[in-house]
Design a protein around this motif. Sequence first.
Motif, PDB file in Angstrom:
ATOM      1  N   ALA A  47       0.700  -1.315   0.030  1.00  0.00           N
ATOM      2  CA  ALA A  47      -0.020   0.005  -0.051  1.00  0.00           C
ATOM      3  C   ALA A  47       0.769   1.295  -0.152  1.00  0.00           C
ATOM      4  N   ALA A  48       1.902   1.065   0.846  1.00  0.00           N
ATOM      5  CA  ALA A  48       2.743   2.567   0.843  1.00  0.00           C
ATOM      6  C   ALA A  48       3.463   2.789  -0.524  1.00  0.00           C
ATOM      7  N   LEU A  49       3.885   1.713  -1.227  1.00  0.00           N
ATOM      8  CA  LEU A  49       4.548   1.916  -2.538  1.00  0.00           C
ATOM      9  C   LEU A  49       3.672   1.869  -3.577  1.00  0.00           C
ATOM     10  N   GLY A  50       2.359   1.493  -3.569  1.00  0.00           N
ATOM     11  CA  GLY A  50       1.443   1.497  -4.795  1.00  0.00           C
ATOM     12  C   GLY A  50       1.722   0.406  -5.601  1.00  0.00           C
ATOM     13  N   VAL A  51       2.232  -0.726  -5.053  1.00  0.00           N
ATOM     14  CA  VAL A  51       2.188  -2.036  -5.807  1.00  0.00           C
ATOM     15  C   VAL A  51       1.338  -3.126  -5.251  1.00  0.00           C
ATOM     16  N   THR A  52       1.435  -4.372  -6.002  1.00  0.00           N
ATOM     17  CA  THR A  52       0.544  -5.494  -5.537  1.00  0.00           C
ATOM     18  C   THR A  52       1.515  -6.240  -4.569  1.00  0.00           C
TER      19      THR A  52
END
Length: 142
Positions: A47-52
């Motif tokens: 979530a913090a990195l905006g990835v899965t």
Amino acid sequence: MGIAIDANRASIDDWLRLPGLSIRQATLLTQLSASGVVFYGLEDLAAALGVTVAQLEPWTPVLRFYFYDPEAASFQRTLDANHATVDELERLPGVDRALAERMIRDRQERGAFRSLIDLKRRLNLSGELLGELMHYLRFPTS
């Protein structure tokens, strides 16, 4: 990989050991931790990195998610060496009031400390003290 990284205390250098992580992402994760964000698992990092989460699965063997009680007497959040007060510095292991004041005076006269090595050179600190302080001080670049 042969390493273990505590997601809630990792430095930028720690994060950069992970394959595929950019300096921007490592900086973001470090700043989030320093501001009090706690990572409970891969979902939080994703979530913090905006990835899965699937993209982070290869990191599972090396990541650890330890938790620290901020109310506990033994808890010590890392300090920005260039903004910490005398009282904050004095709470660090091996730092008395005289050293804390000397750190601030040097910082005011000569500018921000760039790294742990810069701090050592400028204040003529022992390797033993430096070994303790490296767990408690950070040197943000911005």
